[in-house]
Design a protein around this motif. Structure first.
Motif, short mmCIF file in Angstrom:
data_model
loop_
_atom_site.label_atom_id
_atom_site.label_comp_id
_atom_site.label_asym_id
_atom_site.label_seq_id
_atom_site.Cartn_x
_atom_site.Cartn_y
_atom_site.Cartn_z
N MET A 104 3.31 -1.59 -9.37
CA MET A 104 3.85 -0.52 -9.99
C MET A 104 4.48 1.46 -9.38
O MET A 104 4.71 1.17 -8.97
N ILE A 105 2.89 1.88 -9.00
CA ILE A 105 2.94 2.91 -8.90
C ILE A 105 3.46 2.71 -7.10
O ILE A 105 3.95 3.76 -6.60
N SER A 106 3.04 2.14 -6.05
CA SER A 106 2.78 2.10 -4.89
C SER A 106 3.95 1.45 -4.62
O SER A 106 5.10 1.73 -4.17
N PRO A 107 5.09 0.62 -5.51
CA PRO A 107 6.52 0.26 -4.74
C PRO A 107 7.12 1.12 -5.36
O PRO A 107 7.52 2.08 -4.40
N ILE A 108 6.74 2.26 -6.56
CA ILE A 108 7.15 3.75 -6.52
C ILE A 108 7.73 4.47 -6.04
O ILE A 108 8.52 5.47 -5.84
N GLU A 109 6.56 4.62 -5.29
CA GLU A 109 6.12 5.35 -4.17
C GLU A 109 6.59 5.51 -3.17
O GLU A 109 6.79 6.45 -2.26
N MET A 110 7.01 3.77 -2.56
CA MET A 110 7.94 4.15 -0.85
C MET A 110 9.26 3.54 -1.51
O MET A 110 9.70 4.44 -0.65
N VAL A 133 -0.82 -1.15 1.90
CA VAL A 133 0.83 -0.72 1.23
C VAL A 133 -0.09 0.00 -0.32
O VAL A 133 0.48 1.21 -0.62
N SER A 134 -0.87 -0.05 -0.44
CA SER A 134 -0.85 0.83 -2.04
C SER A 134 -1.84 1.66 -1.71
O SER A 134 -2.30 2.53 -2.87
N THR A 135 -2.54 2.67 -0.51
CA THR A 135 -2.87 3.70 0.65
C THR A 135 -1.63 4.85 0.71
O THR A 135 -1.08 4.12 1.37
N ASP A 156 -6.13 -0.13 -11.23
CA ASP A 156 -5.97 -1.06 -9.72
C ASP A 156 -4.62 -1.63 -9.49
O ASP A 156 -3.92 -1.46 -9.00
N GLY A 157 -4.45 -1.98 -10.53
CA GLY A 157 -3.85 -3.49 -11.22
C GLY A 157 -1.97 -2.57 -11.39
O GLY A 157 -0.96 -2.92 -10.32
N VAL A 158 -2.65 -1.58 -11.84
CA VAL A 158 -1.19 -0.76 -11.80
C VAL A 158 -0.53 0.26 -10.25
O VAL A 158 0.39 -0.17 -10.41
N ILE A 159 -1.62 0.37 -9.58
CA ILE A 159 -1.34 0.63 -8.26
C ILE A 159 -0.32 0.23 -7.78
O ILE A 159 0.40 0.57 -7.13
N GLN A 160 -1.41 -1.30 -7.56
CA GLN A 160 -0.86 -1.90 -6.45
C GLN A 160 0.67 -2.61 -7.05
O GLN A 160 1.81 -3.29 -6.55
#
Length: 259
Positions: free
Chosen positions: A113-119, A66-68, A107-111
């Motif tokens: 913070m960023i990924s849930p915001i994108e969703m 889901v991070s991608t 990578d930690g911030v993508i996992q």
């Protein structure tokens, strides 16, 4: 209690096991059709089969990270108009902050913070147009109570919390809520891995370390994925439409504060 969720559609990220699975099961029990997600196809298919058999709901599976962007696309292809989104993802491994290089921090911030915001960016407006939406982010007690070695996870999840504090209020008038669940010490693979790591460092048994940690919790035990899932289902329910922007501790009283 009827949660008013029969026939609703839910995407539950990272849900083949642990807290994600607990949320998926509770939503299925409430009558939701599901899209569940994980990296291990066999485990994911087994989870889906068990949920279908037990609750009689539709369960689609998406093997993806889901991070991608590709993983997110696959989830939304399986459920283009979700009523419920549960954001969940693995966190960075426990590590001294001095050992974190730039790539590890990114990578930690993508996992977390960023990924849930994108969703949320991709589903919240549609929820608002349809007049119903529930978004739950599984964060951590470490957002409020730092734990040694989890600084990157804590920082990224705290960033997500702050980012969404304003966003959630722009949707409240259209029956879309965004809340965060903050698990404490839950009986999951991640916790057991931490116990084993501590045992290896100290020479104590895993059982002894587990009992010592449970003794620090006012409830006297670790939490379960099942009870965590039921809390998630309530905050996704029609009864919880007046609750948004909240950080709900699920920790057995471990965090010692009045507010």
């Amino acid at each position: 209690m009827d949660l008013g969720l029969t026939g609703r559609k839910a995407i539950v990220c990272a849900s083949s096991r642990g807290l994600g699975r607990g949320c998926a099961e509770a939503l299925a029990e409430a009558g939701c059709d599901l899209v569940i997600n994980g990296l291990d196809r066999l485990r994911l298919d087994t989870t889906a089969s068990e949920i279908r058999a037990r609750y009689g709901v539709n369960v689609a599976t998406v093997v993806a990270n889901v991070s991608t962007r590709e993983g997110q696309d696959a989830l939304l292809a399986a459920c283009p108009e979700p009523d419920i989104l549960v954001n969940n993802n693995g966190g960075p491994p426990r590590r001294d902050y001095r050992e974190l290089d730039r790539d590890a921090m990114i990578d930690g911030v993508i996992q977390n913070m960023i990924s849930p915001i994108e969703m949320i960016q991709r589903v919240a407006d549609g929820m608002a147009e349809r007049g119903f939406g529930r978004i739950i982010n599984i964060t951590s007690i470490t957002v409020r109570m730092p734990l040694e070695g989890l600084d990157l996870s804590s920082g990224a999840r705290a960033g997500l919390t702050a980012f969404l504090a304003g966003v959630c209020r722009t949707y409240a008038g259209r029956n879309v809520t965004i809340n965060n669940l903050l698990p404490g010490k839950m009986d999951t693979d991640r916790l057991r891995g931490g116990l084993e790591r501590t045992a290896g460092m100290t020479g104590q048994s895993v059982d002894a370390i587990g009992k010592a940690q449970q003794a620090e919790i006012p409830a006297g035990r670790f939490g379960t994925a099942e009870e965590f899932g039921k809390i998630c289902a309530f905050y996704c329910s029609s009864a919880a439409g007046y609750v948004t922007g909240q950080n709900v501790l699920v920790d057995g009283g471990l965090y010692p504060a009045a507010f």
